[in-house]
Design an enzyme around this catalytic site. Structure first.
Site, PDB file in Angstrom:
ATOM      1  N   LYS A   1       6.876   1.447  11.742  1.00 37.42           N
ATOM      2  CA  LYS A   1       6.902   1.804  13.189  1.00 37.42           C
ATOM      3  C   LYS A   1       7.505   0.725  14.065  1.00 37.42           C
ATOM      4  CE  LYS A   1       2.900   0.806  11.365  1.00 37.42           C
ATOM      5  NZ  LYS A   1       1.639   1.169  10.842  1.00 37.42           N
TER       6      LYS A   1
ATOM      7  N   GLY B   1      -3.569   5.127   5.624  1.00 41.30           N
ATOM      8  CA  GLY B   1      -4.014   5.204   4.229  1.00 41.30           C
ATOM      9  C   GLY B   1      -2.821   5.437   3.320  1.00 41.30           C
TER      10      GLY B   1
ATOM     11  N   LYS C   1       3.903   3.277  18.355  1.00 41.51           N
ATOM     12  CA  LYS C   1       3.955   4.697  17.978  1.00 41.51           C
ATOM     13  C   LYS C   1       4.222   5.591  19.193  1.00 41.51           C
ATOM     14  CE  LYS C   1       1.025   4.087  13.901  1.00 41.51           C
ATOM     15  NZ  LYS C   1      -0.368   4.008  13.446  1.00 41.51           N
TER      16      LYS C   1
ATOM     17  N   VAL D   1       4.684   7.493  12.392  1.00 44.71           N
ATOM     18  CA  VAL D   1       3.664   7.864  13.378  1.00 44.71           C
ATOM     19  C   VAL D   1       2.780   8.965  12.779  1.00 44.71           C
ATOM     20  CG1 VAL D   1       3.185   8.643  15.742  1.00 44.71           C
ATOM     21  CG2 VAL D   1       5.338   7.473  15.231  1.00 44.71           C
TER      22      VAL D   1
ATOM     23  N   GLU E   1      -3.504  -3.084   9.487  1.00 42.85           N
ATOM     24  CA  GLU E   1      -2.269  -3.833   9.253  1.00 42.85           C
ATOM     25  C   GLU E   1      -2.636  -5.177   8.625  1.00 42.85           C
ATOM     26  OE1 GLU E   1       0.928  -2.543  10.192  1.00 42.85           O
ATOM     27  OE2 GLU E   1      -0.420  -0.847  10.228  1.00 42.85           O
TER      28      GLU E   1
ATOM     29  N   THR F   1       0.833  -1.214   0.000  1.00 39.99           N
ATOM     30  CA  THR F   1       0.000   0.000   0.000  1.00 39.99           C
ATOM     31  C   THR F   1       0.864   1.260   0.000  1.00 39.99           C
ATOM     32  OG1 THR F   1      -1.605  -1.249   1.295  1.00 39.99           O
ATOM     33  CG2 THR F   1      -1.890   1.127   1.253  1.00 39.99           C
TER      34      THR F   1
HETATM   35  N1  HSE Z   1      -2.777   0.260  10.732  1.00 42.44           N
HETATM   36  C1  HSE Z   1      -2.297   1.577  11.003  1.00 42.44           C
HETATM   37  C2  HSE Z   1      -3.476   2.411  11.484  1.00 42.44           C
HETATM   38  C3  HSE Z   1      -1.705   2.160   9.761  1.00 42.44           C
HETATM   39  O1  HSE Z   1      -4.612   1.971  11.321  1.00 42.44           O
HETATM   40  O2  HSE Z   1      -3.267   3.503  12.027  1.00 42.44           O
HETATM   41  C4  HSE Z   1      -0.959   3.432   9.960  1.00 42.44           C
HETATM   42  O3  HSE Z   1       0.134   3.280  10.802  1.00 42.44           O
END
Ligand code: HSE
Length: 396
Positions: A99, A297, A199, A126, A184, A10
């Site tokens: 991260k 995103g 984060k 982050v 994720e 992505t």
């Molecule tokens: N899976 C993470 C979220 C992606 O939903 O914030 C961005 O780090």
């Protein structure tokens, strides 16, 4: 200067698209020509206009002197760590959205980058597209930051928003978030709070200068939040958010925690919805500073990776002032170092165990201020009389 993109998922595909579609602006901002180089992925090349750039062997990146910067978008610890480490040791700068890697290996990679006079930057790790890392280590470096509280995971915020707005089912909202590319690969990292934990570990290490290990931070996810909790929270003027918090204590240690929390509807964090993230930073000189934007995103995150690429390209031989160390001792203050109130919900009356003023609804209570240890003792007592259905700290 050529940029190698590692991982065409992505974020990686977003980085390729931006490097190609905005090549002129990027080169002008960097003060030199910047172009997309090889794209490393173990999968077969996708049907994209730059499919001839796909490679499978990382050594081709290391041996190409035209590649000045490596953009790592693979995720996970390996092979991302080994790739970045060897790129830095070869005198190439590296940028990443990863991260997990920055939280676990940030101090070591920053130190290797310094030793080789190159940069290691991670703005996208982050807060996705929110400019956050750079403002924290540059614009706020003299502010005396005392506390950070953030909604740092877009997927869980999206799920909680759907549960509040539409009474949506948890699993339905999660599938939606996955379809939109927010979650994720393994959504447990989102819903169990690990992503937010990594984060806040990064922010804390960055701001207070010493590694705070994710494994030390007490972490709970949103998987136990029910429609009943949502209903009661709304009725009493709260929303429920997955909060990642870190606080610098007077003894020089740090209290940190990731958990769902009741947030008063008049707090700026309460109105942050969908995939948006927000980070409230409290500092001695500035007072409260709020960062807000899309935290997940493809394009917001890729845009932060490209901003780091530009920063590296324009500051060759000029090392960014971002650094922290693995301290000899843990900086975590312990989970008992701060007291908070908790919302609790039981299956029967426990009025005798909680001060009268704490009852807010049938079988729903707010406790007095308690440390984590004191709260564990109370939970044991409650369990002798009733079933504890929910317990959620209150953010004040
Ligand atoms: N899976 C993470 C979220 C992606 O939903 O914030 C961005 O780090």
């Amino acid at each position: 200067m050529k940029i190698a993109v590692l991982g065409h998922g992505t974020v990686g595909s977003g980085v390729c698209e931006i490097l190609l579609s905005r090549a002129r602006e990027i080169s002008s901002a960097a003060g030199k020509p910047v172009e997309l180089g090889p794209v490393l992925d173990i999968r077969e090349p996708e049907n994209v206009p730059y499919s001839e750039k796909f490679i499978k062997d990382f050594s081709a990146v290391l041996s190409d002197p035209e590649i000045g910067i490596v953009a790592e978008c693979i995720g996970g610890l390996e092979p991302a760590y080994s790739y970045i480490k060897s790129a830095l040791e070869c005198g190439k700068s590296a940028v990443t959205s990863n991260k997990e890697l920055v939280a676990e290996k940030g101090a070591e990679l920053l130190s290797i980058a310094r030793a080789h006079n190159v940069n290691f930057l991670f703005e996208a790790s982050v807060g996705g597209g929110i400019p956050l890392i750079r403002p924290l280590y540059s614009a706020m470096n003299a502010a005396g930051i005392t506390e950070i509280a953030g909604i740092l995971n877009g997927t869980t915020n999206y799920i909680l928003t759907k549960m509040f707005r539409f009474g949506a089912d948890y699993s339905e909202a999660l599938s939606d978030a996955q379809r939109l590319g927010y979650a994720e690969r393994d959504p447990s990292a989102d819903v169990l709070g690990w992503d937010a934990c990594r984060k806040i570990a990064i922010l804390s290490s960055l701001v207070w200068g010493s590694t705070l290990k994710p494994s030390e931070i007490p972490t709970e996810g949103i998987d136990k939040i029910t429609a009943d909790d949502v209903k009661i929270a709304e009725q009493f003027g709260f929303s429920i958010k997955l909060l990642a918090r870190a606080k610098f204590l007077e003894n020089g240690k740090i209290f940190a925690k990731v958990s769902p929390a009741f947030v008063k509807t008049d707090s700026p964090l309460s109105t942050v919805s969908d995939v948006f993230n927000a980070v409230l930073v409290k500092a001695e000189t500035t007072g409260d500073v709020l960062f807000y934007g899309k935290g997940a995103g493809k394009m917001p995150t890729a845009s932060a990776v490209v901003a780091d690429i530009i920063e590296c390209a324009k500051s060759e031989n000029n090392i960014a002032d971002v650094f922290w160390e693995d301290g000899a001792q843990s900086v975590f203050a312990g989970s008992d170092s701060v007291s908070e109130r908790y919302f609790i919900r039981t299956d029967s009356d426990i009025s005798g165990l909680i001060p009268e003023a704490g009852k807010i609804a049938e079988h729903a209570y707010i406790t007095p201020l308690l440390t984590a240890g004191e709260f564990s003792v109370l939970k044991e007592k409650i369990n002798e009389h009733a079933k504890l259905l929910s317990n959620i700290p209150i953010y004040e």
